[in-house]
Structures are given as structure tokens and as C-alpha cells.
Scaffold this motif. Structure first.
Motif, PDB file in Angstrom:
ATOM      1  N   SER A  14      14.582   8.113  -8.269  1.00  0.00           N
ATOM      2  CA  SER A  14      13.381   8.375  -7.917  1.00  0.00           C
ATOM      3  C   SER A  14      13.548   9.726  -7.267  1.00  0.00           C
ATOM      4  O   SER A  14      12.615  10.283  -6.789  1.00  0.00           O
ATOM      5  CB  SER A  14      13.121   7.387  -6.717  1.00  0.00           C
ATOM      6  OG  SER A  14      14.135   7.475  -5.698  1.00  0.00           O
ATOM      7  N   ARG A  23       2.996  14.810  -1.138  1.00  0.00           N
ATOM      8  CA  ARG A  23       2.140  13.639  -1.121  1.00  0.00           C
ATOM      9  C   ARG A  23       2.970  12.599  -1.816  1.00  0.00           C
ATOM     10  O   ARG A  23       3.049  11.384  -1.550  1.00  0.00           O
ATOM     11  CB  ARG A  23       0.813  13.796  -1.412  1.00  0.00           C
ATOM     12  CG  ARG A  23      -0.170  12.493  -1.405  1.00  0.00           C
ATOM     13  CD  ARG A  23      -1.515  13.115  -1.602  1.00  0.00           C
ATOM     14  NE  ARG A  23      -2.507  11.919  -1.582  1.00  0.00           N
ATOM     15  CZ  ARG A  23      -3.704  11.946  -1.547  1.00  0.00           C
ATOM     16  NH1 ARG A  23      -4.365  13.237  -2.005  1.00  0.00           N
ATOM     17  NH2 ARG A  23      -4.448  10.766  -1.599  1.00  0.00           N
ATOM     18  N   THR A  24       3.328  12.876  -2.818  1.00  0.00           N
ATOM     19  CA  THR A  24       3.989  12.091  -4.098  1.00  0.00           C
ATOM     20  C   THR A  24       5.249  11.612  -3.418  1.00  0.00           C
ATOM     21  O   THR A  24       5.579  10.375  -3.738  1.00  0.00           O
ATOM     22  CB  THR A  24       4.221  12.624  -5.498  1.00  0.00           C
ATOM     23  OG1 THR A  24       2.837  13.142  -5.951  1.00  0.00           O
ATOM     24  CG2 THR A  24       4.564  11.955  -6.330  1.00  0.00           C
ATOM     25  N   LYS A  25       5.904  12.299  -2.875  1.00  0.00           N
ATOM     26  CA  LYS A  25       7.326  12.109  -2.423  1.00  0.00           C
ATOM     27  C   LYS A  25       7.060  11.130  -1.236  1.00  0.00           C
ATOM     28  O   LYS A  25       7.872   9.992  -1.020  1.00  0.00           O
ATOM     29  CB  LYS A  25       7.802  13.252  -1.606  1.00  0.00           C
ATOM     30  CG  LYS A  25       8.478  14.404  -2.749  1.00  0.00           C
ATOM     31  CD  LYS A  25       8.745  15.527  -2.064  1.00  0.00           C
ATOM     32  CE  LYS A  25       9.126  16.627  -2.836  1.00  0.00           C
ATOM     33  NZ  LYS A  25       9.551  18.076  -2.146  1.00  0.00           N
ATOM     34  N   LYS A  26       5.980  11.320  -0.356  1.00  0.00           N
ATOM     35  CA  LYS A  26       5.902  10.233   0.650  1.00  0.00           C
ATOM     36  C   LYS A  26       5.263   9.097   0.048  1.00  0.00           C
ATOM     37  O   LYS A  26       5.820   7.782   0.743  1.00  0.00           O
ATOM     38  CB  LYS A  26       4.718  10.948   1.643  1.00  0.00           C
ATOM     39  CG  LYS A  26       5.124  12.039   2.457  1.00  0.00           C
ATOM     40  CD  LYS A  26       4.155  12.312   3.614  1.00  0.00           C
ATOM     41  CE  LYS A  26       4.779  13.415   4.291  1.00  0.00           C
ATOM     42  NZ  LYS A  26       3.699  13.998   5.459  1.00  0.00           N
ATOM     43  N   THR A  27       4.540   8.967  -0.998  1.00  0.00           N
ATOM     44  CA  THR A  27       3.920   7.740  -1.553  1.00  0.00           C
ATOM     45  C   THR A  27       5.132   6.951  -2.207  1.00  0.00           C
ATOM     46  O   THR A  27       5.338   5.601  -2.202  1.00  0.00           O
ATOM     47  CB  THR A  27       3.232   7.974  -2.753  1.00  0.00           C
ATOM     48  OG1 THR A  27       1.950   8.875  -2.209  1.00  0.00           O
ATOM     49  CG2 THR A  27       2.717   6.830  -3.408  1.00  0.00           C
ATOM     50  N   VAL A  28       6.093   7.587  -2.999  1.00  0.00           N
ATOM     51  CA  VAL A  28       7.396   7.002  -3.282  1.00  0.00           C
ATOM     52  C   VAL A  28       8.287   6.459  -2.305  1.00  0.00           C
ATOM     53  O   VAL A  28       8.649   5.224  -2.370  1.00  0.00           O
ATOM     54  CB  VAL A  28       8.302   8.009  -4.136  1.00  0.00           C
ATOM     55  CG1 VAL A  28       9.566   7.347  -4.303  1.00  0.00           C
ATOM     56  CG2 VAL A  28       7.430   8.406  -5.320  1.00  0.00           C
ATOM     57  N   ILE A  30       6.984   5.310   0.636  1.00  0.00           N
ATOM     58  CA  ILE A  30       6.219   4.077   0.959  1.00  0.00           C
ATOM     59  C   ILE A  30       6.359   2.878   0.113  1.00  0.00           C
ATOM     60  O   ILE A  30       6.390   1.784   0.536  1.00  0.00           O
ATOM     61  CB  ILE A  30       4.612   4.427   1.131  1.00  0.00           C
ATOM     62  CG1 ILE A  30       4.527   5.520   2.495  1.00  0.00           C
ATOM     63  CG2 ILE A  30       4.023   3.145   1.553  1.00  0.00           C
ATOM     64  CD1 ILE A  30       3.038   6.095   2.512  1.00  0.00           C
ATOM     65  N   LEU A  31       6.391   3.134  -0.994  1.00  0.00           N
ATOM     66  CA  LEU A  31       6.539   2.038  -2.019  1.00  0.00           C
ATOM     67  C   LEU A  31       7.916   1.408  -2.015  1.00  0.00           C
ATOM     68  O   LEU A  31       8.083   0.103  -1.906  1.00  0.00           O
ATOM     69  CB  LEU A  31       6.220   2.608  -3.440  1.00  0.00           C
ATOM     70  CG  LEU A  31       4.529   2.896  -3.734  1.00  0.00           C
ATOM     71  CD1 LEU A  31       4.701   3.650  -5.246  1.00  0.00           C
ATOM     72  CD2 LEU A  31       3.955   1.750  -3.759  1.00  0.00           C
ATOM     73  N   TYR A 114      11.345   6.175   7.467  1.00  0.00           N
ATOM     74  CA  TYR A 114      10.430   6.915   6.681  1.00  0.00           C
ATOM     75  C   TYR A 114      10.151   8.021   7.964  1.00  0.00           C
ATOM     76  O   TYR A 114       9.878   9.232   7.826  1.00  0.00           O
ATOM     77  CB  TYR A 114       9.282   6.014   6.613  1.00  0.00           C
ATOM     78  CG  TYR A 114       8.002   6.993   6.340  1.00  0.00           C
ATOM     79  CD1 TYR A 114       7.798   7.057   4.780  1.00  0.00           C
ATOM     80  CD2 TYR A 114       6.947   7.412   7.035  1.00  0.00           C
ATOM     81  CE1 TYR A 114       6.695   7.823   4.370  1.00  0.00           C
ATOM     82  CE2 TYR A 114       5.867   7.730   6.594  1.00  0.00           C
ATOM     83  CZ  TYR A 114       5.626   8.209   5.333  1.00  0.00           C
ATOM     84  OH  TYR A 114       4.644   8.963   4.955  1.00  0.00           O
ATOM     85  N   ASN A 118      10.825  12.358   7.659  1.00  0.00           N
ATOM     86  CA  ASN A 118       9.778  13.041   7.577  1.00  0.00           C
ATOM     87  C   ASN A 118       9.729  13.915   8.731  1.00  0.00           C
ATOM     88  O   ASN A 118       9.459  15.313   8.901  1.00  0.00           O
ATOM     89  CB  ASN A 118       8.393  12.314   7.774  1.00  0.00           C
ATOM     90  CG  ASN A 118       7.913  11.857   6.397  1.00  0.00           C
ATOM     91  OD1 ASN A 118       7.517  12.671   5.452  1.00  0.00           O
ATOM     92  ND2 ASN A 118       8.109  10.381   6.067  1.00  0.00           N
TER      93      ASN A 118
END
Length: 372
Positions: A14, A23-28, A30-31, A114, A118
Motif C-alpha cells: 500500500s 486525500r487518497t493516502k488518508k483514505t487508504v 482509514i480503510l 492515524y 497526520n
């Protein structure tokens, strides 16, 4: 065992999302956080001291928060910290199910990771998150794991020089596990601003001292007469973390190499007088010292080092990000190769403990779903 290695490999892969938007990094992240919350929270009859912690949940109540004995008939020295008992009682009173307790605790760990990633690595949080999930994945956090996660929240207050919220964090963590008190001096360690040569001298001195004297600590613990040393002596006699595992000399050399690189970065980034960077370097020395001092004779006490691990994480990731931006292509290329090699090298570490297979394999859930 293959299940855990597969998960770690997928976490490693990943890292490819580092080439995508923030935004994509944060989504990954979170998943992954949702996955690990369910993975750890819905497990059943597996994990560190499963039955012991299940008993804590069952037998704690509002009347014994301050006098809950860890073992039936145990002495007062073995009473659990009231903060930890309170959490058990509160969740049991509200929800009544142990798996919900596990979901909440593991979810808190994931939220902590998380937020930590961040805050300290706002542009590359996924890089730090993946590193954390290799070194301290916390699949089944016990008291020490929960207390360590609470301590993670204190590092931003060290950086921001906000004493009051830092003291609150330490106090809360201390009520979960008393080992958290060792975070307290970290707030002031930045005042010790040593020159590079002193770091390079102190590290081998600690290594030699640890090698020469670590085997005498069990005798020292038996002589000193107060609760903390009695517990340390108990750990010495009845190891729970692998017995007399010894110091790995390759690890000593590797950690010394890391120290040299961090000092190089401090010089090139003009951080020699930076309070925050001095704090991190001094905590790193303590982190390494605990490993060197206790691994040979009281391996269980090396868990204390996890309180200081965030300093290693911050230094490692920030240094890597600094080196890959070097105008010299050779340095940036070597940094990338080393990071990938080190990451791959560490992947098995999260499931290589001597008790891991017995405690975690096969993976079982509350729904009676098993994976070997």
C-alpha cells in the motif's frame, strides 16, 4: 502464521499509494484502520493473555476499581491500575460484551496512529502509518499496549511545549499502566543539547556497560526492597517475553548507524540547536539503552522501550524524507533502497515472537471463523 505475513505484505504494497494524492493516502489509512479494528476487535480466544483479560472484563465491577487483584489471592502489589479497571467496568456497563471492549480498544489504537501520522507527517502520513504497523501493529493491545497508545498523544505537546496537556496524557496513561511514567522526563530532555561526538561516544559506553552488568540486575532486584524492584525480579525469574534472548550485535551496529545518520541530518538541516530535535535524539538514546540493558537478563522489561518508540519513528521517517530530497542522486537512491530493504527485513518481526504462534494461530473470530 501465513495470514499475518500476508497482511504485512499488503500493508507494505500500500506504500504505492504514496504516489497518489494526500486525500487518497488518508483514505487508504482509514480503510486499513477499519480493517485492523475489526481484525483485532472481533477475534475470539486468541491474543496476548486472552483468558486473563477476559476474566478482568467479567469480574471487574464498580466496587473493586481500586482493589481489583490481577490474580486470585494475589498480594496488593498485583492489583491492576484503577484506570484500566475503570475502562473495563465502563464498557461492560454500557455494552456488556467483551468483543465490543476489544473493538473500542483496537479502534482507539488505530485512531491514535492515524492522528499521530497526520500530525507529524502531514504530507506523507501513509509512509509513517505503514512503518508503525510493521514495528508495533498492536493486533491485541493489552494494558501496556493501551498505555503506549495513550502516550503517543503526548509527543505533539512535547513539540509544542505545552506542559499542562502533556501532564494530563502522562497521568491518564499512568492510570492504565504504571510504566507510562517514564514518558515524563521526555518533556525536558531537549535542554540536554550534546555535540555529535558525545552521542557517538555515549552510545558505545552504554553498550559496553549493558553487556558487562546486565546479568547482575537480577541480583540487584533481589536485594532492593520495594514493589517496583520486586516486580522486576519476578520478570527476571519468570520471563514472559522469550527468556534469555541476548543482545543481537548486528542490531547494535544498525542502531549506531541510524544514530550517525540522524546526526548527519541534524547538521545538514541546521538543527544543532533545535530543542525538539535534541529531545528526539536524547529519547533515542534511552530507547536503545533499554534494549541493550535488559535484553540479556530481563527481556520482559524491554517493553518499556515502546513508550519511547515514537521518537525513533519520527526520526526515521523524517530523515528518510529529507534524504530522498537530496540534490545528490546517489544519496536519494540509497535512501530509498535502504528504506525498502529495512521495511522488508522488519515485516516478519511483528509475528516472530516465541509465543506468537501459540497465542495468535489459528486466527479465530467471535463468529467461529478460523484461519490457519
Amino acid at each position: 502464521m501465513e495470514l499475518y505475513i500476508t497482511i504485512q505484505i499488503l500493508v507494505f504494497l500500500s506504500l504505492l499509494f504514496e504516489f497518489f494524492s494526500l486525500r487518497t493516502k488518508k483514505t487508504v489509512m482509514i480503510l486499513w484502520g477499519i480493517f485492523f479494528t475489526l481484525f483485532g476487535g472481533l477475534r475470539w480466544e486468541i491474543g496476548n493473555d486472552w483468558y486473563q483479560y477476559y476474566d478482568h472484563f467479567l469480574f471487574s465491577d464498580w466496587s473493586n476499581i481500586f482493589n481489583y487483584d490481577r490474580y486470585s489471592g494475589a498480594a496488593n502489589d498485583d492489583r491492576l491500575e484503577p484506570g484500566f479497571v475503570f475502562i473495563n467496568v465502563l464498557i461492560k456497563s454500557l455494552f456488556g460484551e467483551f468483543y465490543i471492549y476489544n473493538l473500542i480498544i483496537v479502534g482507539f489504537v488505530q485512531l491514535t496512529y492515524y492522528k499521530f501520522c497526520n500530525y507529524f507527517f502531514s504530507k506523507n502520513p501513509l509512509l509513517a502509518y505503514c512503518f508503525l504497523m510493521v514495528i508495533i501493529p498492536n493486533y491485541a493491545p493489552v494494558r501496556a499496549g493501551l498505555a503506549t497508545s495513550i502516550c503517543f498523544w503526548g509527543w505533539r505537546f512535547i513539540k509544542e511545549r505545552r506542559l499542562f496537556p502533556f501532564l494530563i496524557i502522562v497521568s491518564i496513561a499512568f492510570m492504565i499502566h504504571h510504566m507510562s511514567i517514564i514518558l515524563l522526563p521526555c518533556y525536558w530532555l531537549g535542554y540536554l543539547n550534546m555535540k555529535a561526538r558525545w552521542y557517538l561516544i555515549v552510545y558505545p559506553i552504554i553498550a559496553v556497560f549493558s553487556y558487562a552488568l546486565s546479568n547482575y540486575f537480577s541480583s540487584l532486584m533481589s536485594i532492593l526492597d520495594f514493589a517496583a524492584t520486586k516486580k522486576a525480579y519476578f520478570y527476571t525469574l519468570y520471563e514472559t517475553e522469550g527468556g534469555n534472548i541476548g543482545v543481537r550485535y548486528a542490531t547494535l551496529v544498525l542502531n549506531y548507524f541510524f544514530l550517525c545518520v540522524y546526526l548527519y541530518t541534524r547538521k545538514t538541516q541546521k538543527l544543532t540547536k533545535d530543542f525538539w530535535y535534541s529531545s528526539l535524539l536524547n529519547v533515542l538514546l534511552l530507547y536503545d539503552a533499554i534494549f541493550m540493558l535488559f535484553r540479556d537478563s530481563m527481556a520482559d522489561l524491554t517493553r518499556l522501550s515502546t513508550i519511547y518508540f515514537p521518537a525513533q519513528c519520527i526520526l526515521f521517517i523524517s530523515t528518510f524524507l529529507s534524504l530522498i530530497k537530496s540534490p545528490k542522486a546517489l544519496i536519494s537512491s540509497l535512501a530509498i533502497i535502504f528504506f525498502l530493504a529495512y521495511y522488508i527485513y522488519k515485516i516478519p518481526s511483528s509475528s516472530s515472537g516465541y509465543f506468537f504462534k501459540d497465542a495468535f494461530v489459528p486466527y479465530k473470530t467471535i463468529y467461529h471463523f478460523n484461519v490457519n
